[in-house]
Design an enzyme around this catalytic site. Structure first.
Site, PDB file in Angstrom:
ATOM      1  N   HIS A 128       0.876  -1.182   0.000  1.00 18.71           N
ATOM      2  CA  HIS A 128       0.000   0.000   0.000  1.00 18.71           C
ATOM      3  C   HIS A 128       0.913   1.231   0.000  1.00 18.71           C
ATOM      4  CE1 HIS A 128      -2.747   2.954   1.856  1.00 18.71           C
ATOM      5  NE2 HIS A 128      -3.745   2.141   1.567  1.00 18.71           N
ATOM      6  N   ASP A 205       3.400  -4.143   8.088  1.00 21.01           N
ATOM      7  CA  ASP A 205       2.142  -3.437   7.935  1.00 21.01           C
ATOM      8  C   ASP A 205       1.023  -4.460   8.158  1.00 21.01           C
ATOM      9  OD1 ASP A 205      -0.232  -2.434   6.941  1.00 21.01           O
ATOM     10  OD2 ASP A 205       0.652  -1.561   5.139  1.00 21.01           O
ATOM     11  N   GLN A 208      -4.231  -5.084   7.052  1.00 16.88           N
ATOM     12  CA  GLN A 208      -5.228  -6.013   6.501  1.00 16.88           C
ATOM     13  C   GLN A 208      -5.173  -7.394   7.158  1.00 16.88           C
ATOM     14  OE1 GLN A 208      -7.628  -5.242   4.439  1.00 16.88           O
ATOM     15  NE2 GLN A 208      -6.946  -3.165   3.915  1.00 16.88           N
ATOM     16  N   LYS A 231     -10.207  -0.812  10.517  1.00 15.14           N
ATOM     17  CA  LYS A 231     -10.315  -1.981   9.644  1.00 15.14           C
ATOM     18  C   LYS A 231     -10.640  -3.237  10.454  1.00 15.14           C
ATOM     19  CE  LYS A 231      -7.069  -0.104   6.258  1.00 15.14           C
ATOM     20  NZ  LYS A 231      -7.974   0.320   5.186  1.00 15.14           N
ATOM     21  N   CYS A 369      -4.827   2.453  -3.561  1.00 18.51           N
ATOM     22  CA  CYS A 369      -3.567   2.971  -2.985  1.00 18.51           C
ATOM     23  C   CYS A 369      -2.424   1.985  -3.199  1.00 18.51           C
ATOM     24  CB  CYS A 369      -3.714   3.291  -1.503  1.00 18.51           C
ATOM     25  SG  CYS A 369      -4.837   4.637  -1.188  1.00 18.51           S
TER      26      CYS A 369
HETATM   27  C1  LIG Z   1      -2.239  -2.776   3.616  1.00 19.60           C
HETATM   28  C2  LIG Z   1      -2.587  -1.384   4.088  1.00 19.60           C
HETATM   29  N1  LIG Z   1      -1.649  -0.655   4.692  1.00 19.60           N
HETATM   30  C3  LIG Z   1      -1.892   0.578   5.153  1.00 19.60           C
HETATM   31  C4  LIG Z   1      -3.136   1.137   5.014  1.00 19.60           C
HETATM   32  C5  LIG Z   1      -3.356   2.509   5.558  1.00 19.60           C
HETATM   33  O1  LIG Z   1      -4.228   2.453   6.635  1.00 19.60           O
HETATM   34  P1  LIG Z   1      -4.784   3.798   7.300  1.00 19.60           P
HETATM   35  O2  LIG Z   1      -5.367   4.593   6.163  1.00 19.60           O
HETATM   36  O3  LIG Z   1      -5.808   3.330   8.259  1.00 19.60           O
HETATM   37  O4  LIG Z   1      -3.633   4.482   7.928  1.00 19.60           O
HETATM   38  C6  LIG Z   1      -4.146   0.422   4.387  1.00 19.60           C
HETATM   39  C7  LIG Z   1      -5.468   1.014   4.182  1.00 19.60           C
HETATM   40  O5  LIG Z   1      -6.196   0.639   3.285  1.00 19.60           O
HETATM   41  C8  LIG Z   1      -3.859  -0.875   3.922  1.00 19.60           C
HETATM   42  O6  LIG Z   1      -4.802  -1.614   3.319  1.00 19.60           O
END
Ligand SMILES: Cc1ncc(COP(=O)(O)O)c(C=O)c1O
Length: 412
Positions: A128, A205, A208, A231, A369
């Site tokens: 992402h 990260d 998900q 999430k 993203c």
């Molecule tokens: C794999 C992953 N990393 C990071 C993020 C960013 O999360 P946040 O917008 O809650 O900071 C997302 C959000 O869709 C994501 O799917």
């Protein structure tokens, strides 16, 4: 999963815990398949936040009066809940952030002092933007270089390529536990072990992963693990970073202000102890309480039953979509969570989203993203259905029926 667990999985009762799921959209019962972007909240979370505001809101860590003490107890209790959820050994290793994005920015900034020209930061093709851009910014500042681990056509990490990229120049490995586009669950235990053996810091990260299973930072042995509450059935505006205490100790603060200091003078300012050193300003107190309530709610369910329900949903959705001519699934890893990215020949993903919305079915379309991943597949975007344990096979069938109709009526 044993039979006893099976009988405790009462999907109607579970859906009843989520008030928003019973609404109608465009005069149809809502089918919510956009959980990867943000999931819905159970009544328990809504009530915990409401109760907090009604009964014990005040600022935290001020210690001047009873309400302040109550708020601080709730807030620090929430931190302990997150600690236990991640199986961290110490609450000082849990830093509140606004979410995964802020957590990764915090780590990237904190590790910047360790990086110099020629050093390498290893990310994967499926990251992402939140786990790409902060590293690019730090690379620009320090002269380090961002390198990319390749993936296969099925959307699985290429471990051989990872091993070729890993060297004594690799200072950071930053990878996602689960891909938001492909659903792939990465073999992060292997990646972490090999990166650590090579002397790199490991940043995971977990955005998900946490809606689907419970990570164990001790077993993973990672240095940092980031996730967002929204999430995983909690509130927006809060998430957490797990960081190894010795590394957090060594890192400079991320932001300056109240709370993160020990003593301020115009001559010299010193930092507060962990975790407060990284928590400048008044924190998201009610949201922390809400996140803890979401974790308590998940703990009240059977984790095995959740995984079993989700694998049934994934199998059903994969079967339905695969049977429709002209549909291409993007991301068919052996080991994945119920996320289905797809294209329909002759239809733009955003048109698929609009047509499904007219049927009350919420999915997401676009690049999610993850533009470098889209570039890898040579596509501008996908339609994506991301499922949660509260979805039903009847909903998947509605989704499949609607897609069949769309394909018949509109596809080339
Ligand atoms: C794999 C992953 N990393 C990071 C993020 C960013 O999360 P946040 O917008 O809650 O900071 C997302 C959000 O869709 C994501 O799917």
């Amino acid at each position: 999963m044993n039979d006893a667990v099976n009988t405790t999985w009462d999907i109607e009762r579970i859906r009843g815990d989520f008030p928003l799921l019973s609404q109608r959209v465009n005069d149809k019962p809502l089918v919510y398949l956009d959980n990867g972007a943000s999931s819905q909240r159970p009544e328990a979370v809504l009530q915990a936040m409401d109760r907090y505001y009604r009964e014990c809101h005040s600022n935290v860590h001020r210690g001047a009066h009873t309400l302040g003490d109550k708020a601080t107890t709730a807030f620090e209790g929430a931190r302990a809940t997150v600690r236990d959820f991640l199986n961290a050994s110490d609450s000082r290793e849990i830093i509140w952030t606004r979410g995964t994005t802020e957590a990764i920015n915090l780590v990237a900034n904190g590790l910047a002092a360790e990086l110099t020209a020629g050093d390498e930061i290893l990310v994967s093709q499926m990251e992402h933007h939140a786990n790409i851009v902060p590293w690019q910014m730090i690379a620009e500042r320090t002269g380090a270089r961002v390198k990319v681990i390749a993936i296969s056509e099925r959307g699985e990490l290429d471990l051989e390529h990872f091993r070729q990229q890993l060297s004594e120049r690799t200072k950071v490995l930053a990878v996602t536990h689960v891909s938001n586009v492909l659903g792939t669950i990465n073999p992060i235990e292997t990646l972490i072990a090999e990166a650590k053996a090579s002397g790199a810091y490991t940043v995971i990260d977990g955005a998900q992963a946490v809606p689907h299973f419970q990570p164990d930072v001790k077993a993973l042995d990672c240095d940092f693990y980031a996730f967002s509450a929204h999430k995983m059935f909690g509130p927006t505006g809060i998430g957490a970073l797990y960081g190894r205490a010795d590394l957090l100790q060594a890192m400079p603060p991320y932001q300056g202000g109240g709370e993160m200091i020990e003593r301020v003078s115009f001559e010299k300012t010193t930092w507060n102890q962990l975790p407060y050193k990284f928590e400048a300003g008044t924190p998201a107190i009610a949201e922390a309480v809400g996140l803890a309530a979401a974790i308590d709610y998940l703990n009240s369910l059977d984790r095995d039953a959740i995984e079993q329900a989700e694998s049934v949903l994934l199998a059903r959705a994969t079967e339905r979509l695969s049977a429709i001519s002209g549909i291409q699934l993007i991301g068919t890893a052996d080991h994945k969570v119920p996320v289905l990215s797809f294209l329909i020949d002759g239809l733009h993903p955003s048109d698929i989203g609009t047509l499904l919305d007219q049927q009350g079915i919420a999915i997401r379309t676009g690049h999610h993203c993850a533009m470098p991943l889209m570039d890898h597949f040579g596509i501008p975007g996908t339609a994506r259905a991301s499922l949660a344990f509260y979805n039903t096979t009847a909903e998947i069938d509605q989704f499949g029926d609607a897609l069949e109709k769309i394909q018949r009526l509109f596809a080339a």
